[in-house]
Structures are given as C-alpha cells and as structure tokens.
Design a protein around this motif. Structure first.
Motif, short mmCIF file in Angstrom:
data_model
loop_
_atom_site.label_atom_id
_atom_site.label_comp_id
_atom_site.label_asym_id
_atom_site.label_seq_id
_atom_site.Cartn_x
_atom_site.Cartn_y
_atom_site.Cartn_z
N VAL A 149 0.99 -1.10 -0.01
CA VAL A 149 -0.15 0.13 0.01
C VAL A 149 0.98 1.22 0.01
O VAL A 149 0.62 2.29 -0.63
CB VAL A 149 -0.91 -0.11 1.16
CG1 VAL A 149 -1.68 1.50 1.22
CG2 VAL A 149 -1.89 -1.03 1.23
N ARG A 150 1.90 1.30 0.86
CA ARG A 150 2.90 2.37 0.89
C ARG A 150 4.09 1.84 0.35
O ARG A 150 4.55 0.77 0.70
CB ARG A 150 3.02 2.84 2.35
CG ARG A 150 1.60 3.67 2.69
CD ARG A 150 1.87 4.13 4.23
NE ARG A 150 0.57 4.48 4.71
CZ ARG A 150 0.35 5.08 6.02
NH1 ARG A 150 1.62 5.47 6.48
NH2 ARG A 150 -0.70 5.40 6.39
N ALA A 151 4.75 2.73 -0.22
CA ALA A 151 6.04 2.46 -0.96
C ALA A 151 7.12 1.86 -0.09
O ALA A 151 7.99 0.93 -0.40
CB ALA A 151 6.79 3.53 -1.86
N PHE A 152 7.21 2.27 1.49
CA PHE A 152 8.11 1.89 2.04
C PHE A 152 7.57 0.90 3.36
O PHE A 152 8.39 0.95 4.36
CB PHE A 152 9.10 3.24 2.55
CG PHE A 152 9.67 3.90 1.38
CD1 PHE A 152 10.64 3.26 0.61
CD2 PHE A 152 9.31 5.12 1.01
CE1 PHE A 152 11.23 3.79 -0.43
CE2 PHE A 152 9.82 5.75 -0.03
CZ PHE A 152 10.92 5.19 -0.68
N GLY A 153 6.49 0.61 3.19
CA GLY A 153 6.00 -0.31 4.26
C GLY A 153 4.68 0.77 4.98
O GLY A 153 4.27 1.86 4.51
N ASP A 154 3.83 -0.17 5.55
CA ASP A 154 2.60 0.37 6.18
C ASP A 154 2.84 1.56 7.09
O ASP A 154 1.96 2.55 7.10
CB ASP A 154 2.06 -0.69 7.02
CG ASP A 154 1.18 -1.79 6.36
OD1 ASP A 154 0.70 -1.34 5.58
OD2 ASP A 154 1.34 -2.88 6.62
N ALA A 159 5.41 7.52 6.14
CA ALA A 159 4.53 8.48 5.81
C ALA A 159 4.87 9.05 4.26
O ALA A 159 5.35 10.03 3.60
CB ALA A 159 4.81 9.63 6.38
N ALA A 160 4.39 7.77 3.55
CA ALA A 160 4.62 7.89 1.92
C ALA A 160 3.37 7.44 1.17
O ALA A 160 3.27 6.15 1.12
CB ALA A 160 6.10 7.26 1.37
N TYR A 161 2.64 8.27 0.91
CA TYR A 161 1.30 7.74 -0.05
C TYR A 161 1.77 8.11 -1.51
O TYR A 161 1.73 9.25 -2.04
CB TYR A 161 0.04 8.72 0.36
CG TYR A 161 -0.32 8.72 1.57
CD1 TYR A 161 0.41 7.76 2.82
CD2 TYR A 161 -1.37 9.50 2.12
CE1 TYR A 161 -0.28 7.78 4.04
CE2 TYR A 161 -1.94 9.31 3.39
CZ TYR A 161 -1.18 8.72 4.40
OH TYR A 161 -1.68 8.71 5.73
N GLY A 162 1.89 6.91 -2.02
CA GLY A 162 2.56 7.01 -3.34
C GLY A 162 3.51 5.80 -3.66
O GLY A 162 3.50 4.76 -3.08
N GLY A 163 4.46 6.51 -4.56
CA GLY A 163 5.50 5.37 -4.83
C GLY A 163 5.97 5.40 -6.19
O GLY A 163 5.51 6.44 -7.08
N TRP A 164 6.69 4.50 -6.81
CA TRP A 164 7.31 4.31 -7.96
C TRP A 164 6.22 4.00 -9.19
O TRP A 164 6.12 4.34 -10.35
CB TRP A 164 8.49 3.48 -8.28
CG TRP A 164 9.66 4.38 -7.56
CD1 TRP A 164 10.35 5.18 -8.15
CD2 TRP A 164 10.43 3.91 -6.62
NE1 TRP A 164 11.40 5.43 -7.44
CE2 TRP A 164 11.50 4.62 -6.17
CE3 TRP A 164 9.93 3.04 -5.15
CZ2 TRP A 164 12.16 4.72 -5.29
CZ3 TRP A 164 10.83 3.10 -3.97
CH2 TRP A 164 11.82 3.69 -3.96
#
Length: 580
Positions: free
Chosen positions: A71-76, A79-84
């Motif tokens: 769900v999150r690029a660096f884990g649950d 604080a990163a909503y989004g990603g590659w």
C-alpha cells in the motif's frame, strides 16, 4: 477517502500546484504578503499529529500487512502515500531505457518521508561548466541564493557544525546530536585514511525554535511523520500554518490536467480532475505557480499546449522536459565483528544519519567529473517486520568467513540467538553523487497512453553515461577502503562492470531535477533566473525543475531557498503591475 474544497471561491491571486517543499514555501511567503492563494494537491490530506494518520511510536505487530509495501512504497508505517508505481497513473519508458519515477500523493509531498539531509549547494555547484567544461552554468550564483538559504535555516531549523569548507557552506545550525556507536567507528576510521566525517546537516529540531513545534525526542522514526513536528515536513511546517493564518485554501485529490491560457498566451488558472467524482473543474488566478515535482510540472506544461504555445508552455526552445537527471547512488554493507553480541540498549537518535562525509577530492586527479557524499548506516533501531530474514545466508557467511558453524537451522532458539547476536553488528555506506545533465535524458508526453483521468502520461528516455559509471566504481573502492579501516568485513560480492558497479537505476534516489531549467537565453532554457517562464510571464516553477545541475547534495534546501526568492519576486512584480 475524503474530499473537501475549503472555499467556494474559484478565483485567486495565485494558484500553487503541489504542496511539497517548493509549493509549501510558496504558500507561506505569498499568503503572508496578503495574496489569496489556492494550493492544489493531487493526493490526500496528511497530519501526523492526528490519530487517523499517526504511525509514529506504533509497534511492528500493529502493522496491518506485517510491514509489507503493498500500500505504501516503504511499508505500512512510512509516511509515503504514492510510490514508483501508482494504480491508474502509469508512465512509460522509451527504447528500453530506465527511469523509475516516484510520485507522492499527499499534502507535504516527499517532505513527509525523506531523509531530511539539508545541504546547501556551494559556489562551485552553480558554475560547473566554468570548472570542467560540461553542462551549463546556472544564471545565478551562491551569493544570489545565500540570503535565502539563511532564511530557510531559521524558518525550518537545521542542525550541523561549522566546518569552514568552501563548497560545503555552513549555515545557521542547531546543535548536532552525538554520534552513535557505529558512527563513532566510521569517524575514527575516516581519520585513519584522511576521509572527513563530520556532523550531518539535517532538518530536525534538536531544541525548540517556536511554540508550535516540539524538539526531537530521538525515536528515529521521522519517516513516519512527527507528532510534535520536530522534523521538517512542508505540510506541518509551511502549508498548515499558512492555512491557519488565512488567505490559503487547500484543494485535495485534485489532479491538474493543464494550465489554462488566454488568447495572449498568458496563464489564467488551472483545470483539474477531482479524484472523487472524476469531474473536471477550473480555478482562475492572476499567477500560476507549479511545484508538482520536476516530472509532474513538465507534464502539466506539455499538456498545456495551445495555439500560442503549440509545443507546450514556454517551450519554443524545445528544452521543456530535457536535461532530466537524478543523483547517482550505490551502496555496500559490512559486518563489524567487534559488534557481534554487543550489549543491547536504546540507540535510536534522529531519524537520519548523525554524521556524513562531504565530497573531499579533486576531480582533476580522477577519471570522472563531479563528486559524491557518503551516508552511513547501522545501529540498533527498533526492529521491524522482516528483520532477521535471510539468516540462513548470514549463517553460511559467518561460517565461511569466521569458521563459526550454525547447526540450529532456520527456526527456534538457534534462530533467535543468531538474530540477537547479529543485531547491531551490520553497518552500511551509501554514496550519493552528481550526474552530468544530458540533453538526451528527457521526459515527453506518450502519444498513445493516458492515465485513468484521461490525462496523457509521461514517457522517459534516460541512460547513465560513463561519467556516472566511473563515479560508482570509485564509490565501491571508497566503501571497501573505509570498511577495511574500521575492521569490518565486507558482505557479498563486489559489484562489477556488469552491474555498473552497483549504480542504482535513474530515479531510484528520488532526486530528479531539470526538465524546466532556468537560463538567460530563451533559446536554450524554459525559465529565467527567477524561475519565471520566458514565454508566459505569469507562470512560475518552484520545484527542482529549474535546476541547471544537481550538485552532490540533496536538492531540498535549494528548492526551499529558490522558492522564497521566486515568491518574493512574484509579489514585487504584482506590486509593479508587470504581471497579473
């Protein structure tokens, strides 16, 4: 998912697209000047102090997906909503080239989950062509930006130490935290090989600076978002305070399609698609400021083609989307045998490195241009899910290297003992360096692909050059020299030419700059030295797109400084009635 338009207004003095470092600072400066401002954000609201968003100080077992990054690029808990990769928001690559494009979809953008390494560009970083003949000089120099760096230091807060290094300018620093054990080992080893290891420059408050933000309490979880706002995130430090003071309306879940223009080619506002009802809306303004990220801003400008701007906004030069470049990156890990079975204690510290190594060599004596800095990792932070996985390979490694068999297998008491023994004994070094901007590294509009909102997407064309590959090779040699000096045993096979010496794919360091670069000549640049579009004088850019070159430093501090400079220029030009 909630969606709220904070005002019934549809006309503003200024519309800002994006709420990250550049957009956030612009919202503060422009609103405090008395202008009415709309901040248009493609993602959700976010405030780490609110329970619905809080992940700080939660235990690993509270993670709904056991820490997975589905769900999150660096884990649950990051604080990163989004990603590659974002569902329904694709991008493409041209001719088999590589580029991984990170997008943040939240108020504050990438400043919610970055490492907060806050470095000023130095005098040489603005004039690289004059030094090595490659790329182009900026149309401005360090002295033009220094007063704004000084103000960012005071507005945001940054710790560090005054070192007097010419191209690593000192700032107005808060006291730095003491090195942790692994960092003390790196510092000691660096002295043996004449490699400087100095306190980091990081935007975390080691003491209070005002009544609205608390000081860091050393939980090392800045990437989760700080409940007391002790670290810097644009949403909590810039955007939300600006909203509270008035003059700022926030639009969330608003995917900007284009900048609208009139028959003179001037910007009149933006058109966006609501992610909630999938309908298109328009906002009007005297001035439009783009701070959506180097890639997204270029995409918006390209998609804003009109009769007056047939190739995209301010693109008669054909350089819109060109000179895209990211920081280089390579890394290596090692095992400190002296740290095996070490005492266990709270060693959290700030959520970033306490010490680092700035670029220290003379390129005239090397076979590559530009430089890199070193970031050091290790220690005993709270383990997350996934810690200890791969212990079978660690067992084999320890047996091969040290003759210490591990007969217990991958379960039970033997596994627990091995994990406890190794915990805190592994260390790592990452290099982050400057690439040379290339005209043929670019993004463009894909002629056939649109996202789920019907907006044409970006297509990337990017190749590393021999300059970056040779730099990565040098990084690997430095890593091994440092590990040898500190008595650590390097883990794994040394990356070779077949892997470009471990050079990360472009885009993976999330430092992309360029695409809307500034310059004095409209024939070779998109913006002028104030980040104002050459061919649309009420359009400005405040993200990393205007960068002529990257430097071996992280870009955020320069984005913030230039955003102040550009914002105050906008206020001045409006007062003089030169725009709007």
């Amino acid at each position: 998912m909630s969606f709220e338009i904070k005002s019934s207004m549809d006309t503003y003095d200024v519309i800002i697209v994006g709420s990250g470092a550049g957009g956030g600072m612009a919202s503060k400066i422009l609103s405090e000047s008395g202008l009415s401002v709309a901040v248009v954000e493609a993602g959700s609201d976010f405030d780490p102090a609110m329970e619905e968003y809080r992940t700080q100080l939660r235990f690993p077992w509270e993670s709904p997906r056991r820490g997975a990054n589905t769900v999150r690029a660096f884990g649950d808990f990051d604080a990163a909503y989004g990603g590659w990769e974002i569902d329904g928001e694709p991008y493409t690559r041209k001719d088999g080239t590589e580029f991984d494009w990170f997008r943040s979809r939240m108020v504050g953008g990438r400043t919610n989950h970055w490492g907060r390494i806050s470095l000023r560009f130095g005098p040489d970083d603005f004039k690289r062509r004059s030094i090595d003949g490659l790329g182009d000089d900026w149309p401005i120099g360090y002295e033009d930006v220094k007063p704004f760096y000084d103000r960012v230091d005071k507005i945001v807060g940054v710790f560090g130490s005054k070192e007097g290094m010419r191209n690593e300018p000192d700032g107005n620093f808060l006291p730095p935290p003491k090195p942790r054990l692994h960092e003390a080992a790196f510092t000691k080893a660096g002295k043996k090989i004449n490699l400087p290891v100095i306190p980091s420059r990081v935007s975390v408050l080691t003491r209070p600076v005002n009544n609205e933000r608390g000081a860091c309490f050393f939980c090392a979880q800045c990437n989760r978002g700080c409940q007391v706002y002790g670290d810097f995130s644009a949403g909590t430090v810039l955007v939300k305070p600006a909203i509270k003071k008035g003059n700022v309306d926030l639009y969330t879940y608003a995917m900007v399609r284009k900048v609208t223009t009139n028959d003179k080619g001037d910007a009149t506002g933006v058109s966006y698609v609501s992610k909630v009802d999938m309908k298109e809306y328009k906002l009007k303004a005297r001035v439009v400021v783009l701070g959506a990220s180097a890639g997204e801003t270029a995409r918006i400008m390209m998609n804003s083609a009109s009769t007056q701007h047939p190739n995209g906004l301010s693109n008669s030069s054909g350089t819109l989307g060109r000179y895209l470049h990211d920081s280089t990156g390579a890394s290596r890990s090692a095992l400190m045998t002296d740290f095996i079975a070490r005492d266990k204690y709270n060693e959290d510290g700030v959520g970033s490195l306490h010490v680092y190594t700035p670029w220290w060599l003379d390129n005239k004596k090397l076979d590559f241009p530009r430089g890199y800095h070193l970031e050091f990792g290790g220690g005993m932070r709270q383990p997350n899910y996934g810690f200890g996985f791969g212990m079978e390979s660690m067992r084999k490694y320890m047996q091969d290297e040290f003759g210490k068999p591990r007969p217990n297998g991958g379960y039970g008491a033997g596994l627990k003992k091995d994990i406890r023994n190794i915990y805190g004994a592994t260390v790592g070094i990452a290099g982050r360096g400057e690439s040379v901007p290339q005209y043929d590294n670019y993004c463009e509009i894909d002629p056939t692909v649109v996202d789920k909102y019907g907006i044409p997407v970006l297509r990337f064309n990017y190749n590393w050059t021999d300059y970056e590959v040779k730099q990565a090779k040098h990084m690997q040699e430095t890593f091994e020299e440092m590990f040898d000096s500190m008595g650590a045993t390097v883990m794994g096979k040394k990356p070779g030419a077949d892997t470009k010496y471990g050079l990360e794919a472009p885009g993976r360091i999330i430092h992309e700059v360029g695409t809307t670069r500034m310059g004095n000549d409209p024939k070779t640049s998109v913006l002028n030295k104030y980040s104002q579009a050459h061919e649309c004088d009420n359009l400005f850019v405040v993200d990393a797109g205007p960068f002529v070159s990257q430097a071996d430093k992280n870009p955020t501090w320069t984005i913030l400084a230039l955003s102040i400079r550009t914002s105050e220029y906008i206020v001045d030009q409006l007062k003089k009635k030169n725009i709007g």
